[in-house]
Design a protein around this motif. Structure first.
Motif, PDB file in Angstrom:
ATOM      1  N   LEU A 119      37.487  38.064  45.394  1.00  0.00           N
ATOM      2  CA  LEU A 119      38.243  39.350  45.510  1.00  0.00           C
ATOM      3  C   LEU A 119      38.089  40.170  46.865  1.00  0.00           C
ATOM      4  O   LEU A 119      36.911  40.690  46.888  1.00  0.00           O
ATOM      5  CB  LEU A 119      38.336  39.900  44.282  1.00  0.00           C
ATOM      6  CG  LEU A 119      38.459  39.351  42.974  1.00  0.00           C
ATOM      7  CD1 LEU A 119      38.433  40.325  41.652  1.00  0.00           C
ATOM      8  CD2 LEU A 119      39.914  39.049  42.993  1.00  0.00           C
ATOM      9  N   ILE A 120      39.066  40.493  47.566  1.00  0.00           N
ATOM     10  CA  ILE A 120      38.932  41.301  48.827  1.00  0.00           C
ATOM     11  C   ILE A 120      39.863  42.329  48.519  1.00  0.00           C
ATOM     12  O   ILE A 120      41.236  42.125  48.354  1.00  0.00           O
ATOM     13  CB  ILE A 120      39.037  40.435  49.873  1.00  0.00           C
ATOM     14  CG1 ILE A 120      37.996  39.346  50.104  1.00  0.00           C
ATOM     15  CG2 ILE A 120      39.153  41.338  51.272  1.00  0.00           C
ATOM     16  CD1 ILE A 120      38.082  38.647  51.528  1.00  0.00           C
ATOM     17  N   PHE A 124      43.398  38.403  48.108  1.00  0.00           N
ATOM     18  CA  PHE A 124      43.166  39.850  49.047  1.00  0.00           C
ATOM     19  C   PHE A 124      44.154  40.656  49.079  1.00  0.00           C
ATOM     20  O   PHE A 124      45.580  40.335  48.836  1.00  0.00           O
ATOM     21  CB  PHE A 124      42.819  38.920  50.414  1.00  0.00           C
ATOM     22  CG  PHE A 124      43.955  38.405  50.926  1.00  0.00           C
ATOM     23  CD1 PHE A 124      44.499  38.894  52.194  1.00  0.00           C
ATOM     24  CD2 PHE A 124      44.264  36.989  50.404  1.00  0.00           C
ATOM     25  CE1 PHE A 124      45.675  38.295  52.765  1.00  0.00           C
ATOM     26  CE2 PHE A 124      45.161  36.461  51.282  1.00  0.00           C
ATOM     27  CZ  PHE A 124      46.038  37.051  52.252  1.00  0.00           C
ATOM     28  N   ASN A 125      43.855  41.745  49.406  1.00  0.00           N
ATOM     29  CA  ASN A 125      44.809  42.754  50.085  1.00  0.00           C
ATOM     30  C   ASN A 125      44.305  43.876  50.977  1.00  0.00           C
ATOM     31  O   ASN A 125      43.071  44.284  50.856  1.00  0.00           O
ATOM     32  CB  ASN A 125      45.191  43.767  48.578  1.00  0.00           C
ATOM     33  CG  ASN A 125      46.019  44.934  48.916  1.00  0.00           C
ATOM     34  OD1 ASN A 125      45.361  46.009  49.099  1.00  0.00           O
ATOM     35  ND2 ASN A 125      47.296  44.925  49.037  1.00  0.00           N
ATOM     36  N   PHE A 126      45.367  44.164  51.752  1.00  0.00           N
ATOM     37  CA  PHE A 126      45.040  45.231  52.828  1.00  0.00           C
ATOM     38  C   PHE A 126      46.246  46.249  52.827  1.00  0.00           C
ATOM     39  O   PHE A 126      47.409  45.538  52.822  1.00  0.00           O
ATOM     40  CB  PHE A 126      44.548  45.049  54.243  1.00  0.00           C
ATOM     41  CG  PHE A 126      43.316  44.279  54.198  1.00  0.00           C
ATOM     42  CD1 PHE A 126      42.181  44.694  54.397  1.00  0.00           C
ATOM     43  CD2 PHE A 126      43.468  42.684  54.121  1.00  0.00           C
ATOM     44  CE1 PHE A 126      40.828  43.938  54.493  1.00  0.00           C
ATOM     45  CE2 PHE A 126      42.244  41.928  54.032  1.00  0.00           C
ATOM     46  CZ  PHE A 126      41.138  42.767  54.497  1.00  0.00           C
ATOM     47  N   ASN A 170      34.190  31.787  38.357  1.00  0.00           N
ATOM     48  CA  ASN A 170      33.423  32.675  38.664  1.00  0.00           C
ATOM     49  C   ASN A 170      34.022  33.576  39.778  1.00  0.00           C
ATOM     50  O   ASN A 170      34.326  33.345  41.065  1.00  0.00           O
ATOM     51  CB  ASN A 170      32.242  31.506  39.695  1.00  0.00           C
ATOM     52  CG  ASN A 170      31.699  30.587  38.880  1.00  0.00           C
ATOM     53  OD1 ASN A 170      31.120  30.814  37.801  1.00  0.00           O
ATOM     54  ND2 ASN A 170      31.654  29.240  39.315  1.00  0.00           N
ATOM     55  N   VAL A 171      33.894  34.815  39.253  1.00  0.00           N
ATOM     56  CA  VAL A 171      34.810  35.731  40.011  1.00  0.00           C
ATOM     57  C   VAL A 171      33.943  36.734  40.969  1.00  0.00           C
ATOM     58  O   VAL A 171      33.073  37.580  40.217  1.00  0.00           O
ATOM     59  CB  VAL A 171      35.685  36.505  38.968  1.00  0.00           C
ATOM     60  CG1 VAL A 171      36.356  37.683  39.865  1.00  0.00           C
ATOM     61  CG2 VAL A 171      36.635  35.609  38.370  1.00  0.00           C
ATOM     62  N   HIS A 172      33.828  36.775  42.122  1.00  0.00           N
ATOM     63  CA  HIS A 172      32.888  37.366  42.975  1.00  0.00           C
ATOM     64  C   HIS A 172      33.812  38.551  43.568  1.00  0.00           C
ATOM     65  O   HIS A 172      34.987  38.395  43.517  1.00  0.00           O
ATOM     66  CB  HIS A 172      32.518  36.721  44.207  1.00  0.00           C
ATOM     67  CG  HIS A 172      31.307  35.347  43.754  1.00  0.00           C
ATOM     68  ND1 HIS A 172      30.177  35.518  43.747  1.00  0.00           N
ATOM     69  CD2 HIS A 172      31.607  34.267  42.893  1.00  0.00           C
ATOM     70  CE1 HIS A 172      29.459  34.549  43.461  1.00  0.00           C
ATOM     71  NE2 HIS A 172      30.583  33.809  42.625  1.00  0.00           N
ATOM     72  N   ARG A 173      33.281  39.459  44.246  1.00  0.00           N
ATOM     73  CA  ARG A 173      34.045  40.298  44.824  1.00  0.00           C
ATOM     74  C   ARG A 173      33.202  40.579  46.303  1.00  0.00           C
ATOM     75  O   ARG A 173      31.898  40.662  46.475  1.00  0.00           O
ATOM     76  CB  ARG A 173      34.779  41.654  44.359  1.00  0.00           C
ATOM     77  CG  ARG A 173      33.266  42.741  44.452  1.00  0.00           C
ATOM     78  CD  ARG A 173      34.068  44.177  43.915  1.00  0.00           C
ATOM     79  NE  ARG A 173      34.789  44.677  45.075  1.00  0.00           N
ATOM     80  CZ  ARG A 173      35.906  44.774  45.351  1.00  0.00           C
ATOM     81  NH1 ARG A 173      37.051  44.590  44.529  1.00  0.00           N
ATOM     82  NH2 ARG A 173      36.334  45.522  46.634  1.00  0.00           N
TER      83      ARG A 173
END
Length: 274
Positions: free
Chosen positions: A106-107, A160-162, A128-131
């Motif tokens: 996740l970004i 991802f999101n920005f 497996n959920v990383h950030r």
């Protein structure tokens, strides 16, 4: 607080002359110094407690903590330290991968941070959920740090999101940077999922407008279509629920809002990992 002294001068041939002189309260600078000293002492104590906690971790966990120390910054790192010392879980928990499950990254900014734990809960036993080890902020920061965030492992999905931190970035610059980020992430071989930026309120004091997010979401959608990137339309999903799920006059959400967003994100990831 300042103390003022009234001085009256008497001259033989002149009328009275009155002068008002002001000096800083004698304890004002002392209070400031004492407050700074108390903060420094508290910070030192917190760091000592955190370092003692870190020594109990496995080598892999200690390595992750060092990455966080280098990337979380002066705002989020103290929060992380306090939570770890208190034995609390947070979005930056070390994730021990189950090799049978897909690895997900996740970004995103603080909104993403807010829904990370809910995504993990929804995908428990499924992924497996990383950030990323940061509040990822604007696209300019993304270009600078994307390699650090991605690390050396293989990713199956990158969500991802920005956007919010780019609300005042010219759309042309935003689009150019976002496109570069997409190209970089596609090199990982992961399936990419773009999360549209969630709504923000008009706030002249913060130089932000609701329309700025609509405009940047439109630009982002064109880029994702160009590169064949899947989209998770969080903007559309959350909009009907803003009154009960978004904090008043704020870009952030309450617990119900983050849980709602977390489920939306989990559903999008599930679709891409079937």
């Amino acid at each position: 607080m300042k103390h003022c002294t009234l001085l009256i001068f008497v001259a033989t041939l002149l009328p009275y002359t009155v002068a008002l002189t002001c000096t800083a309260a004698p304890n004002e600078s002392t209070n400031a110094a004492e407050a700074a000293a108390r903060k420094a002492k508290a910070d030192q104590k917190l760091d000592e407690q955190y370092q003692a906690w870190a020594k109990t971790l496995s080598p892999a966990e200690q390595t992750w903590e060092r990455v966080l120390q280098e990337n979380l910054g002066s705002f989020y790192l103290p929060i992380h330290k306090r939570q770890k010392v208190a034995g609390q879980s947070n979005a930056w928990d070390f994730v021990k991968d189950d090799p049978k499950l897909p690895r997900v990254m996740l970004i995103g900014d603080s909104v993403s941070r807010g829904y990370t734990q809910y995504v993990r809960k929804a995908l428990a036993g499924k992924a497996n959920v990383h950030r990323a080890p940061a509040n990822c902020g604007p696209t300019s920061l993304g270009l600078k740090n994307i390699d650090i965030w991605l690390g050396e492992g293989k990713w199956d999905v990158i969500h991802f999101n920005f956007g919010i931190h780019d609300r005042n970035t010219p759309v042309a610059e935003y689009s150019q940077r976002l496109e570069q980020l997409v190209e970089r992430m596609q090199k990982t071989g992961a399936k990419l999922i773009w999360a549209s930026t969630t709504p923000i309120p008009d706030d002249p004091a913060k130089k932000q407008t609701a329309a700025s997010i609509v405009e940047r979401n439109k630009a982002a959608a064109e880029i994702m279509a160009k590169y064949g990137v899947a989209s998770d339309d969080l903007f559309t999903a959350i909009t009907p629920h803003l009154d009960e799920m978004q904090n008043p006059n704020d870009v952030h959400f309450n617990a119900a809002g983050y849980e709602f967003l977390g489920q939306q994100v989990a559903d999008a990831i599930t679709t891409e990992t079937k």
